[in-house]
Write a protein that holds these residues in place. Sequence first.
Motif, PDB file in Angstrom:
ATOM      1  N   PRO A  72       0.933  -1.296  -0.156  1.00 28.81           N
ATOM      2  CA  PRO A  72       0.196   0.034   0.093  1.00 28.81           C
ATOM      3  C   PRO A  72       0.786   1.374  -0.157  1.00 28.81           C
ATOM      4  O   PRO A  72       1.694   1.229   1.003  1.00 28.81           O
ATOM      5  CB  PRO A  72      -0.767   0.041   1.196  1.00 28.81           C
ATOM      6  N   GLY A  73       0.490   2.306  -0.959  1.00 32.22           N
ATOM      7  CA  GLY A  73       1.279   3.253  -1.083  1.00 32.22           C
ATOM      8  C   GLY A  73       2.473   3.085  -1.968  1.00 32.22           C
ATOM      9  O   GLY A  73       3.024   4.342  -2.429  1.00 32.22           O
ATOM     10  N   GLY A  74       2.678   2.323  -2.566  1.00 29.48           N
ATOM     11  CA  GLY A  74       3.478   1.948  -3.702  1.00 29.48           C
ATOM     12  C   GLY A  74       5.014   2.517  -3.405  1.00 29.48           C
ATOM     13  O   GLY A  74       5.303   2.478  -2.020  1.00 29.48           O
ATOM     14  N   ALA A  75       5.886   2.774  -4.420  1.00 30.81           N
ATOM     15  CA  ALA A  75       7.121   3.184  -4.264  1.00 30.81           C
ATOM     16  C   ALA A  75       7.409   4.406  -3.342  1.00 30.81           C
ATOM     17  O   ALA A  75       8.181   4.610  -2.756  1.00 30.81           O
ATOM     18  CB  ALA A  75       7.722   3.570  -5.406  1.00 30.81           C
ATOM     19  N   SER A 100       2.241   5.433   4.731  1.00 31.81           N
ATOM     20  CA  SER A 100       3.287   5.296   5.466  1.00 31.81           C
ATOM     21  C   SER A 100       2.921   4.364   6.694  1.00 31.81           C
ATOM     22  O   SER A 100       3.512   3.224   6.823  1.00 31.81           O
ATOM     23  CB  SER A 100       4.092   6.280   6.346  1.00 31.81           C
ATOM     24  N   TYR A 101       1.759   4.747   7.230  1.00 27.35           N
ATOM     25  CA  TYR A 101       1.089   3.888   8.283  1.00 27.35           C
ATOM     26  C   TYR A 101       0.803   2.491   7.687  1.00 27.35           C
ATOM     27  O   TYR A 101       1.094   1.284   8.330  1.00 27.35           O
ATOM     28  CB  TYR A 101       0.072   4.587   8.803  1.00 27.35           C
ATOM     29  N   CYS A 102       0.029   2.297   6.532  1.00 26.13           N
ATOM     30  CA  CYS A 102      -0.270   0.986   5.886  1.00 26.13           C
ATOM     31  C   CYS A 102       0.796   0.265   5.509  1.00 26.13           C
ATOM     32  O   CYS A 102       0.636  -0.912   5.537  1.00 26.13           O
ATOM     33  CB  CYS A 102      -1.302   1.396   4.813  1.00 26.13           C
ATOM     34  N   PRO A 149      -8.236  -1.594   0.328  1.00 25.77           N
ATOM     35  CA  PRO A 149      -9.257  -1.633   1.288  1.00 25.77           C
ATOM     36  C   PRO A 149      -8.247  -1.395   2.633  1.00 25.77           C
ATOM     37  O   PRO A 149      -8.720  -1.640   3.876  1.00 25.77           O
ATOM     38  CB  PRO A 149      -9.649  -2.930   1.230  1.00 25.77           C
ATOM     39  N   TRP A 150      -7.123  -1.063   2.549  1.00 20.80           N
ATOM     40  CA  TRP A 150      -6.162  -1.289   3.979  1.00 20.80           C
ATOM     41  C   TRP A 150      -6.852   0.177   4.725  1.00 20.80           C
ATOM     42  O   TRP A 150      -6.841   0.098   5.931  1.00 20.80           O
ATOM     43  CB  TRP A 150      -4.822  -0.612   3.444  1.00 20.80           C
ATOM     44  N   ILE A 156      -8.328   3.815   9.299  1.00 23.05           N
ATOM     45  CA  ILE A 156      -8.008   5.109   9.298  1.00 23.05           C
ATOM     46  C   ILE A 156      -9.372   5.933   8.846  1.00 23.05           C
ATOM     47  O   ILE A 156      -9.552   6.959   9.371  1.00 23.05           O
ATOM     48  CB  ILE A 156      -6.921   5.189   8.456  1.00 23.05           C
ATOM     49  N   LEU A 157     -10.194   5.295   8.066  1.00 19.02           N
ATOM     50  CA  LEU A 157     -11.337   5.890   7.471  1.00 19.02           C
ATOM     51  C   LEU A 157     -12.190   6.231   8.685  1.00 19.02           C
ATOM     52  O   LEU A 157     -12.762   7.503   8.818  1.00 19.02           O
ATOM     53  CB  LEU A 157     -12.163   5.299   6.595  1.00 19.02           C
TER      54      LEU A 157
END
Length: 522
Positions: A72-75, A100-102, A149-150, A156-157
């Motif tokens: 999650p968040g990729g590169a 970063s958290y995910c 869906p992270w 977080i949502l």
Amino acid sequence: MVANALERRNNTWVLRTEVASDLIVQVGKFSFHLHKLPMVSRSGYINRLVFQKQGVEDKTDPPLVIHLNNLPGGAKAFETVVRFCYGLKFDLTASNIAPSYCAAHFLEMTEDFHESNLLSETEVFLSFVILSSWKDTFLILKSCESLSPWAVELRILKRCSDSICQKACNSPEGFIFGNEIKRQADNWWFEDVSSLRIDHFIEVLGGLKRRGMKAKLVGSCIADWTEKWLSRVTLLDNVTLQKLTYQLQRITIESLIRLLPPEENSVSCNFLLKLLRLGIVMETDPELTNQLDLRIGSMLDRCHVTDLLVKNFGDNEVDTTYDVGVVVRAVESYVSSVSWNPRPKIHAIGRLVDGYLAFIAREKNLRIETFCSLLMSLPKSVHTCDDNLYRAIDMYLKAHPHLTEEERVSICRALDHNKLTKEAREHVMKNDRLPMSMTTRLILLEQVNMMRSMTGTGSNFLRTKTQAVIRSSARKGSGEQLVDSQKEIRMMKEEVDIVKLQLSQLQMCRMELQVKMRRGVR
């Protein structure tokens, strides 16, 4: 392991160290040339991948390659992870804290592997931002759009939504501006909440409803969000839309309908008509559109003409400015729902429809079928006087001068001659835009009324005149028939004027006699 810097070379990230890289991490199209020790000592996930690979590959091979395609968040998020693992400088902000958290969760960067690991640091910063800053909470939600869906699974949502709802529901009555205390408007939170994506918007609005936010404010916020959403998308026929885009738009509309607060007057009739229009265009669940039909019908008697004005989408030259069909549907739904009940308010609906007909009558592209549908949508019994209805019909005939005689007759069927006032009847007899049959009948009726005033009779006169016109028309061809009928009408109008003059003279004589009689009595 000391690193001086992390440098990017096209799609490759390289650490400046004195030790050669022995680990390559591939994240999408980007590759990171790293070292095993700092990565496996902080990430349980990378630890397992490395040792699984080493168990099946020769240790003399080139640098070990692992793939993190689902990170999650990729590169971008992995760059933060690398900087943390090597002790390089990195900044956590409202825009990157959620990725970063995910990523830290995905890579299992817990206290079990390293004290003050990335997961605990991002958790502390995330909690601080959500609790302390209204604006930054929305930046976090914006960054979550690419983290499904992270963002949902890691709550977080939910945490952002709860924070927004708490601040919106418990905001102070005023805020300090300079040396003064300014009162906040009830809808101060609309602009930010209306910028959310539909799934995040639903989460926040659901929380507001559960916390007891006023239904009218919730409804107004939904209307505000919808207006902004419509300004960003183009709704076309589903055949021309890409299948995925069409489905997303349909789901969005259905979600908005389900989100509406049930309280009466929480949303305007105009907004409900817009939603109904959208639902029809996007072929939403029929049960939902039926719910809108019933809700709109229950509000019609309290509406004004402006509430019924729903603009058509696009710039199609053959379309009218406003969607008349959706109003026809709403009125017909109302009539069908109250047909078996007492109808004390239906006269108000009649006045509303008459006003709407007059408003749209000048539309050049308004088809006669649509206009007639609205004319016939209400039973004739709703009108005690047809003057306003006649005015709307006359405006339509004036704006559409090329209608055939049959089309003009079909429009005028909605009129009841007996419900026209004297002024309206006089206007009808001078109106060349009306069908000849209607003008003829009204002139005959006027003659009958005057004959009755003078002699107490008139039914035989009406029958005789009508039969004479019919016989005259039957003996002539179509061209001669029109000319003769027009002559007949002119003659009848002249007769009406003569009789009116005679009646006026008789009334004057009567008044003079009454005056003389009073003087004689005295």
